[in-house]
Design a protein around this motif. Structure first.
Motif, short mmCIF file in Angstrom:
data_model
loop_
_atom_site.label_atom_id
_atom_site.label_comp_id
_atom_site.label_asym_id
_atom_site.label_seq_id
_atom_site.Cartn_x
_atom_site.Cartn_y
_atom_site.Cartn_z
N VAL A 1 0.83 -1.20 0.00
CA VAL A 1 0.00 0.00 0.00
C VAL A 1 0.87 1.25 0.00
CG1 VAL A 1 -1.78 1.27 1.24
CG2 VAL A 1 -1.82 -1.22 1.21
N MET A 2 0.61 2.16 -0.91
CA MET A 2 1.36 3.40 -1.00
C MET A 2 1.02 4.30 0.19
SD MET A 2 3.49 5.35 -2.63
CE MET A 2 3.63 4.71 -4.29
N SER A 3 2.04 4.84 0.81
CA SER A 3 1.85 5.77 1.91
C SER A 3 2.72 6.99 1.68
CB SER A 3 2.20 5.13 3.25
OG SER A 3 2.20 6.07 4.29
N LYS A 4 2.12 8.16 1.71
CA LYS A 4 2.88 9.38 1.46
C LYS A 4 3.89 9.67 2.57
CE LYS A 4 -0.81 11.59 -1.21
NZ LYS A 4 -1.75 12.74 -1.31
N ASP A 5 3.62 9.14 3.74
CA ASP A 5 4.50 9.42 4.88
C ASP A 5 5.21 8.15 5.34
OD1 ASP A 5 5.58 11.33 6.62
OD2 ASP A 5 4.26 10.69 8.23
N TYR A 6 5.49 7.25 4.41
CA TYR A 6 6.05 5.95 4.79
C TYR A 6 7.43 6.07 5.41
CZ TYR A 6 6.68 0.94 4.72
OH TYR A 6 6.86 -0.36 5.12
N ASP A 7 8.21 7.06 4.97
CA ASP A 7 9.57 7.21 5.51
C ASP A 7 9.56 7.48 7.01
OD1 ASP A 7 10.66 6.78 3.06
OD2 ASP A 7 10.98 8.88 2.57
N ASN A 8 8.45 8.05 7.50
CA ASN A 8 8.34 8.36 8.93
C ASN A 8 7.54 7.32 9.70
OD1 ASN A 8 9.61 11.12 9.16
ND2 ASN A 8 8.10 11.57 7.59
N ALA A 9 6.94 6.38 9.00
CA ALA A 9 6.07 5.40 9.65
C ALA A 9 6.86 4.47 10.56
CB ALA A 9 5.32 4.60 8.59
N THR B 1 9.18 5.69 -3.23
CA THR B 1 8.99 4.30 -2.82
C THR B 1 7.79 4.19 -1.88
OG1 THR B 1 9.98 2.43 -1.69
CG2 THR B 1 10.64 4.59 -0.94
N ASN B 2 7.09 3.07 -1.96
CA ASN B 2 5.96 2.86 -1.06
C ASN B 2 6.33 1.92 0.08
OD1 ASN B 2 6.19 0.74 -2.97
ND2 ASN B 2 4.14 0.04 -2.47
N THR B 3 7.55 1.42 0.09
CA THR B 3 7.98 0.58 1.19
C THR B 3 9.48 0.71 1.38
OG1 THR B 3 8.68 -1.42 0.04
CG2 THR B 3 6.33 -1.14 0.31
N ARG B 4 9.95 0.10 2.45
CA ARG B 4 11.39 0.09 2.66
C ARG B 4 12.07 -1.03 1.87
NH1 ARG B 4 9.86 2.87 7.40
NH2 ARG B 4 8.42 1.23 7.99
N THR B 5 11.28 -1.83 1.16
CA THR B 5 11.88 -2.94 0.43
C THR B 5 11.68 -2.86 -1.08
OG1 THR B 5 9.87 -4.27 0.68
CG2 THR B 5 11.54 -4.49 2.37
N LEU B 6 10.85 -1.93 -1.54
CA LEU B 6 10.63 -1.78 -2.97
C LEU B 6 11.08 -0.40 -3.41
CD1 LEU B 6 7.05 -3.32 -3.30
CD2 LEU B 6 9.24 -4.44 -3.67
N PHE B 7 11.55 -0.30 -4.64
CA PHE B 7 12.04 0.98 -5.15
C PHE B 7 11.23 1.40 -6.37
CE2 PHE B 7 15.33 -0.71 -2.59
CZ PHE B 7 15.93 0.39 -2.00
N GLY B 8 10.85 2.66 -6.41
CA GLY B 8 10.00 3.14 -7.49
C GLY B 8 10.73 4.02 -8.48
N ASP B 9 10.02 5.04 -8.98
CA ASP B 9 10.58 5.92 -10.00
C ASP B 9 11.67 6.81 -9.41
OD1 ASP B 9 8.75 4.93 -11.79
OD2 ASP B 9 7.24 6.42 -11.24
#
Length: 414
Positions: free
Chosen positions: A95-103, A320-328
């Motif tokens: 699931v994409m989270s805009k604040d994932y880096d702080n989650a 990125t939407n997670t700490r394990t996947l990399f996006g654009d």
């Protein structure tokens, strides 16, 4: 059969709801159903509806908000079926989270939360359910096949105890914010090796990247190191240290390599340090138990170091939407035009590079809380400084602002 909490707070059959969503070609407000639709996951139904075992899969938040409901439902189901699995999972890897880096980091629980989970486990056992509570926070549990990749409660407890014990040590030593970051960096690089535990494909990423696998196998990759640092900083709850995870992509002429690290916002009046730095223990960690660490070269190093890779590669931030996947890759200028020379570190509040003498003083304070012999302390500090200088020289070209590039010259002046 997989049961989940639907939008109205009721336990519903996941596969039947997913099948209905497919038949009606509809969107779903429930993340578990919608991500299945987005990824074209098919309902996992057989003639018996997978009723030989019952899986109740909820998120961490849902568990702590609906314990009475879940306990009552399991009690009812246990009257006719003891083969019940209870799983805490979802949705960090989907699931994409805009604040994932702080989650909060996956699998992090307070002592009170772990006690609640352990009590819930006892209640399950009392009902004749012998299967331990399972954890699958990187993914959604969709079928019995997912159970084999879940973690038992005891491993989640072990990971959190590792974090709690380090936090306790830091607090008892009364380390300043910078000294605390050195303590975290050293603990990570000394106690954990860098590397894969399994093939890094599919759900293997979990066994290489989570704090649970890190505590179990004593080995992890960059994501695991970054997750561990953030988990400790979050648990430390020091207002002068804030941490978030970041995803990077090294863009070369022929290769693209992904990397994870931490962005630390720190204020330490004792050492006159203020601003944002990168924290990257993965680059200082040993490759095996036989190897030594590589110093603290990447403990709170200047963000601008990223533009001075020794191989001439440009390092860019990735959505990125997670700490394990990399996006654009974000490598466009303000007009949206691709510009591989854009220095993205300028958008951060980069703190001034930490002077060598400051690092040396902080290292001395750090070791003074662990050792009594001054000669031993001096020896270790000198060794750390020298190792750090060698490490950073191998990583950066001379135009970088990293103070360790000047360590040899400064040492000759003394």
């Amino acid at each position: 059969m997989v049961l989940y909490l639907n939008n109205v707070g009721e336990l519903a059959d996941y596969n039947k709801d997913l099948e209905n969503a497919y038949k009606n070609n509809q969107q779903s407000e429930n993340e578990r159903i919608q991500t299945a639709l987005d990824n074209n996951y098919q309902p996992n139904l057989d003639e018996n509806g997978n009723a030989d075992e019952i899986i109740i899969a909820v998120t961490k938040k849902q568990f702590f908000e609906n314990q009475n409901l879940l306990e009552e439902k399991i009690k009812q189901l246990s009257l006719t079926n003891k083969n019940i699995y209870f799983v805490i999972d979802g949705p960090s890897a989907e699931v994409m989270s805009k604040d994932y880096d702080n989650a909060p980091i996956e699998y992090t629980y307070t002592k009170q939360e772990l006690k609640t989970l352990e009590n819930f486990q006892k209640k399950l056992n009392a009902l004749g359910i012998k299967n331990p509570i399972k954890f699958n926070e990187y993914f959604y549990t969709r079928s019995k096949n997912d159970i084999d990749d879940c973690w038992d409660l005891k491993y989640v407890v072990k990971a959190n105890n590792t974090i709690d014990n380090l936090v306790k040590t830091i607090r008892e030593a009364e380390y300043s914010p910078y000294e605390a970051m050195i303590a975290i960096h050293k603990f990570a690089t000394v106690n954990f090796c860098f590397g894969d535990n399994v093939d890094d494909t599919g759900k293997g990423v979990e066994k290489n990247s989570s704090i649970v696998s890190m505590a179990k196998f004593k080995k992890t990759v960059c994501v695991g190191f970054a997750s561990f640092v953030k988990a400790v900083v979050d648990r430390l709850d020091n207002p002068n240290i804030k941490c978030q995870t970041k995803a990077l992509i090294r863009m070369g002429y022929t290769d693209i390599a992904c990397h994870a690290l931490c962005l630390v916002d720190i204020t330490d009046d004792k050492y006159k340090i203020s601003g944002q730095y990168f924290e990257d223990p993965a680059l200082d960690a040993r490759k095996s138990k036989r190897h030594l660490t590589r110093g603290i070269a990447h403990c709170l190093h200047p963000i601008s170091d990223l533009d001075y890779d020794i191989n001439g590669r440009k390092l860019r931030f990735a959505k990125t939407n997670t700490r394990t996947l990399f996006g654009d890759v974000e490598w466009k200028d303000g007009n949206g035009i691709p510009n591989p020379t854009t220095k993205y570190w300028r958008t951060f509040k980069q703190g001034s590079p930490i002077p060598l003498e400051t690092t040396e003083k902080a290292l001395t304070e750090f070791y003074s809380k662990l050792l009594d012999d001054e000669d031993d302390i001096c020896f270790l500090v000198d060794e750390e400084m020298m190792d750090s200088a060698y490490t950073i020289t191998d990583m950066l070209n001379p135009n970088a602002n990293n103070p360790f590039l000047n360590y040899m010259a400064e040492s000759e002046k003394i």
